[in-house]
Design an enzyme around this catalytic site. Structure first.
Site, PDB file in Angstrom:
ATOM      1  CG  ASP A  93     -11.553   2.551  -2.192  1.00  0.00           C
ATOM      2  OD1 ASP A  93     -10.567   1.864  -2.422  1.00  0.00           O
ATOM      3  OD2 ASP A  93     -11.360   3.839  -1.661  1.00  0.00           O
ATOM      4  CG  MET A  94     -12.222  -4.337  -2.277  1.00  0.00           C
ATOM      5  SD  MET A  94     -11.360  -5.590  -3.289  1.00  0.00           S
ATOM      6  CE  MET A  94     -12.263  -7.050  -2.154  1.00  0.00           C
ATOM      7  CG  ASN A  95     -10.255   1.491   1.392  1.00  0.00           C
ATOM      8  OD1 ASN A  95      -9.014   1.475   1.025  1.00  0.00           O
ATOM      9  ND2 ASN A  95     -11.458   2.077   1.048  1.00  0.00           N
ATOM     10  NE  ARG A 125      -9.531   3.112   5.826  1.00  0.00           N
ATOM     11  CZ  ARG A 125     -10.197   3.979   4.897  1.00  0.00           C
ATOM     12  NH1 ARG A 125     -11.153   3.675   4.115  1.00  0.00           N
ATOM     13  NH2 ARG A 125      -9.986   5.088   4.883  1.00  0.00           N
ATOM     14  CD1 TRP A 152      -2.736   1.398   0.737  1.00  0.00           C
ATOM     15  CD2 TRP A 152      -1.476   2.474   2.326  1.00  0.00           C
ATOM     16  NE1 TRP A 152      -3.182   2.975   0.817  1.00  0.00           N
ATOM     17  CE2 TRP A 152      -2.531   3.302   2.099  1.00  0.00           C
ATOM     18  CE3 TRP A 152      -0.466   2.896   3.178  1.00  0.00           C
ATOM     19  CZ2 TRP A 152      -2.602   4.501   2.654  1.00  0.00           C
ATOM     20  CZ3 TRP A 152      -0.441   3.804   3.876  1.00  0.00           C
ATOM     21  CH2 TRP A 152      -1.621   4.662   3.509  1.00  0.00           C
ATOM     22  CB  CYS A 211      -9.854   3.241  -6.354  1.00  0.00           C
ATOM     23  SG  CYS A 211      -8.944   3.683  -4.699  1.00  0.00           S
ATOM     24  CG  ASP A 264      -4.593   5.617  -0.957  1.00  0.00           C
ATOM     25  OD1 ASP A 264      -5.284   5.971  -1.847  1.00  0.00           O
ATOM     26  OD2 ASP A 264      -5.318   5.083  -0.026  1.00  0.00           O
TER      27      ASP A 264
HETATM   28  C1  GLA Z   1      -8.804   4.601  -0.032  1.00  0.00           C
HETATM   29  C2  GLA Z   1      -8.596   5.254  -1.402  1.00  0.00           C
HETATM   30  C3  GLA Z   1      -8.436   6.821  -0.993  1.00  0.00           C
HETATM   31  C4  GLA Z   1      -9.840   7.306  -0.382  1.00  0.00           C
HETATM   32  C5  GLA Z   1      -9.903   6.481   1.000  1.00  0.00           C
HETATM   33  C6  GLA Z   1     -11.215   6.786   1.603  1.00  0.00           C
HETATM   34  O1  GLA Z   1      -7.838   4.516   0.767  1.00  0.00           O
HETATM   35  O2  GLA Z   1      -7.417   4.920  -2.118  1.00  0.00           O
HETATM   36  O3  GLA Z   1      -8.420   7.560  -2.027  1.00  0.00           O
HETATM   37  O4  GLA Z   1     -10.719   7.333  -1.003  1.00  0.00           O
HETATM   38  O5  GLA Z   1      -9.931   5.203   0.721  1.00  0.00           O
HETATM   39  O6  GLA Z   1     -11.540   6.011   2.573  1.00  0.00           O
END
Ligand code: GLA
Length: 703
Positions: A450-452, A415, A174, A498, A520
């Site tokens: 997104d997918m965090n 997270r 990351w 993302c 990021d």
């Molecule tokens: C991820 C994305 C960021 C932002 C955050 C929001 O980390 O890569 O750009 O959108 O989530 O929680």
């Protein structure tokens, strides 16, 4: 004709503009790879199509170069297909069963098991102009009983007869994605893979092989990129007989599935290519291929503003409107509200899954902000993370059974969130429905998806339902189906892929995504390395880059605004700083850069990328883009720091017409005229001094 069957020699010839790919059926019936490289006369290569035996301890050597063979008998190399039949037999004997040519550019080789009604079609689709071949496989179960597929890869690529094999790939983590690595392969296997449920920032499904001597401008390079956004695997195996096989496809790790009678499975596409024009040639072919054959549209990237780094979760209607007014002054074309607009989303601890507008943050609804943004002449975009859920959310309280879960295990929180099991039809329907509702209700032109987190505990709450291990594959298939359906329903909406930055970028998702958030990490210096690695494979036309604050929040580095702009102008330009705090001078300078960007955008979007210098090797980096018609070119040059008294650095340009004259603009109003030959052979002086300096050089053909 790109494809030819030479009956007498039993050879298949795939011809592209600058390469030949040959395989044939040898006298033992093996579909044997023969040659891949610069053009040859196919009919003169038939003598290479022959069985070879070495000892009772080895597979027949020709088996090692099989175009596609199942595990069974003396197959000891990384298999492309493994299966268990209902009677417990887990040994394949795939024999050649003819070929078909569905079109000028397509070839299908048919194989079937010697005993069981299991068939395989090995597909080749030729892209002659870019010297590429797309490969994928379909397996059919014509048995009356189910067959368990333990491994099915998209293709095996053979690279032969090099004195040395160097593998180039990317690794990362990351905030440091797409870091280039090279190593010499010795006997054994090197595995690049993801076991995390998505493409991942730790590796990316792309490889390149050369003899250790190829550089940016010359040398033979064999390469491939796989289109799969879930668990994937690429194995580069150097055999003890001195050739390299690169096998790639869906990762077989924890991934067996049952193929019911009468059903089939199609693998993702693995695109392979050959060039004699070094790594630069490889990248340009891949970029053009993406533009022509992969990406869903040819629309140029809009200059966007994204509020994430300015507000984080502290999103309010008034705050966003203030940012929008400043963004419009800069010439921004699309205003994007990031995380924090929905549910009880005041931090990453709650709200994910509740996709309704937060009434406290937007007391008059979202439309008020959209009207303001549109009134300022910009489009409106929104961030979503549809596959995720916080335990502290209405969605989770209502549907705890929707997350990936093993009944006897505590779900791992990453997270503060869990992942929805998108393989379940009801979850797929939920995601498609709320996205449809969102996009129908509001004038949204852009979605950042997104997918965090990664997948863990890949199971379901109830024992019934999906056959366990297939969730890895079904999740990705359903994701693709949702994106395809949303694109059908909302053809004017653009989508960004993302996953905590560049965690889900590959040729699979790029069939549906207009653009990609690649990291990021928005520090403009760190970005040069990330963007360079990204650009080895993926087109700058999808690469989103933002100008953010200095000193940068991640590493405290201070960089001039011009450096930050130059670094971000090399792809799709965005601004992600708290611009309400920018001085008038900063606002004016930024507006000037946005205006310049709009002028050079066609060259960046559709042009060819040439890497002139890299900070991986020196204290400078330089990247040149040459417009499609050759009329314009742009160079971005960066200096990290310099040693006093060192030789004057010159940038030798590439991709120009040696006989043409170009007007070279090195500073506003300062131009000289030079021939392409001079610019490419003697070059232009870098003329940068100090730390973290940068230059934008524009060229226009004048004759
Ligand atoms: C991820 C994305 C960021 C932002 C955050 C929001 O980390 O890569 O750009 O959108 O989530 O929680």
């Amino acid at each position: 004709m790109s494809i030819c069957y030479l009956k007498e020699q039993n050879l298949f010839e795939i011809r592209t503009h600058r390469s030949t790919y040959l395989f044939g059926i040898n006298e033992r019936g093996t579909v044997q790879h023969v040659y891949w490289g610069s053009p040859v006369e196919a009919s003169e290569c038939a003598d290479r199509l022959k069985p070879r035996h070495h000892s009772s301890f080895d597979a027949a050597i020709d088996q090692e170069t099989e175009e596609f063979g199942g595990w069974g008998g003396t197959h000891f190399a990384e298999p492309v297909l493994r299966a268990t039949f209902s009677d417990g037999v887990r040994d394949l004997k795939m024999v050649y069963d003819g070929f078909g040519q569905p079109g000028d550019r397509e070839l299908v080789i048919r194989l079937k098991d010697a005993h069981y009604a299991l068939r395989v079609e090995v597909h080749y689709r030729v892209i002659p102009e870019f010297d590429l071949i797309e490969r994928y496989v379909q397996v059919y179960n014509d048995e009356t009983q189910p067959v368990k597929i333990e491994q099915i890869m998209s293709a095996v690529w053979s690279v032969q007869a090099l004195p040395e094999y160097r593998l180039t790939h990317v690794t990362g983590r990351w905030a440091a994605e797409f870091q280039l690595r090279s190593e010499t392969l010795s006997e054994g296997k090197k595995t690049l893979e993801s076991r995390r449920g998505f493409t991942g920032p730790h590796a990316n499904p792309w490889f390149a092989i050369d003899n250790g001597k190829a550089d940016e401008t010359s040398g033979q390079v064999w390469f491939g990129a796989l289109g799969w956004s879930g668990n994937w695997k690429i194995v580069a195996e150097k055999t003890t007989f001195g050739h390299v096989r690169v096998v790639g496809g869906v990762n077989d790790f924890d991934s067996s599935f049952v193929l019911d009678p009468g059903s089939s499975f199609t693998t993702p596409v693995f695109t392979g290519g050959y060039t004699s024009e070094g790594f630069g040639g490889m990248s340009r072919n891949l970029h053009r291929y993406q533009a022509e054959y992969v990406l869903p549209s040819s629309r140029p990237r809009k200059v966007l503003y994204n509020s994430w780094e300015a507000t984080y979760f502290d999103v309010t209607a008034e705050g966003q409107k203030a940012l929008a007014r400043r963004a419009a002054r800069l010439g921004v074309e699309r205003f994007v509200v990031d995380d924090g607009w929905f549910g009880a989303r005041n931090s990453d601890r709650a709200g994910l899954g509740d996709w309704y507008v937060n009434p406290e943050k937007f007391p008059n609804g979202l439309q008020e902000l959209i009207d303001e943004v549109k009134g300022l002449g910009m489009e409106f975009g929104l961030w979503v993370e549809p596959e995720s859920v916080n335990p502290d959310s209405e969605l989770f309280r209502k549907h705890p059974e929707w997350v990936y879960h093993f009944p006897t295990r505590e779900g791992t929180l990453l997270r503060n969130q869990l992942l929805l099991n998108l393989a379940l039809p009801e979850v797929k329907a939920f995601v498609l429905d709320f996205m449809t509702e969102l996009l129908s209700r509001y004038e949204i032109s852009f979605i950042k998806w997104d997918m965090n987190r990664t997948v863990t505990e890949p199971g379901t709450m109830s024992a019934e339902g999906l056959e366990g291990r297939s969730v890895w594959i079904r999740h990705v298939e359903n994701l693709y189906e949702i994106w395809a359906e949303l694109r059908r329903r909302f053809p004017d909406v653009e989508f960004e892929t993302c996953a905590g930055g560049g965690g889900r970028i590959d040729l699979g998702i790029l069939r549906f995504a207009d653009q990609a958030w690649i990291s990021d990490n928005t520090d403009a210096r760190d970005r040069l390395t990330i963007q360079e690695g990204f650009g080895y494979v993926y087109s700058p036309s999808v690469m989103m880059c933002w100008v953010t604050e200095s000193p940068h929040g991640f590493n405290g580095r201070s960089l001039p605004l011009s450096f930050r702009f130059h670094s971000a102008m090399m792809g799709g330009l965005g601004i992600g700083a708290d611009i309400t705090g920018w001085s008038e001078e900063e606002m004016e300078e930024a507006a000037r850069w946005v205006a310049v960007y709009k002028e050079i955008r066609p060259t960046i979007m559709q042009g060819d990328l040439y890497r002139l210098e890299s900070m991986r090797n020196t204290n400078a980096a330089a990247y040149q883009y040459v417009g499609q018609d050759g009329q314009e070119a742009v160079v971005f040059a960066f200096l990290h720091s310099q040693h006093f008294g060192s030789e004057e650095r010159r940038l030798r340009l590439q991709g120009l017409d040696p006989n043409a004259v170009y007007e070279v603009e090195s500073a506003p109003g300062a131009t000289v005229q030079r021939h392409g030959s001079t610019l490419m052979n003697l070059g232009i002086p870098l003329t940068l001094q100090g730390d973290y300096k940068s230059r934008l050089i524009r060229l226009k053909r004048v004759d």
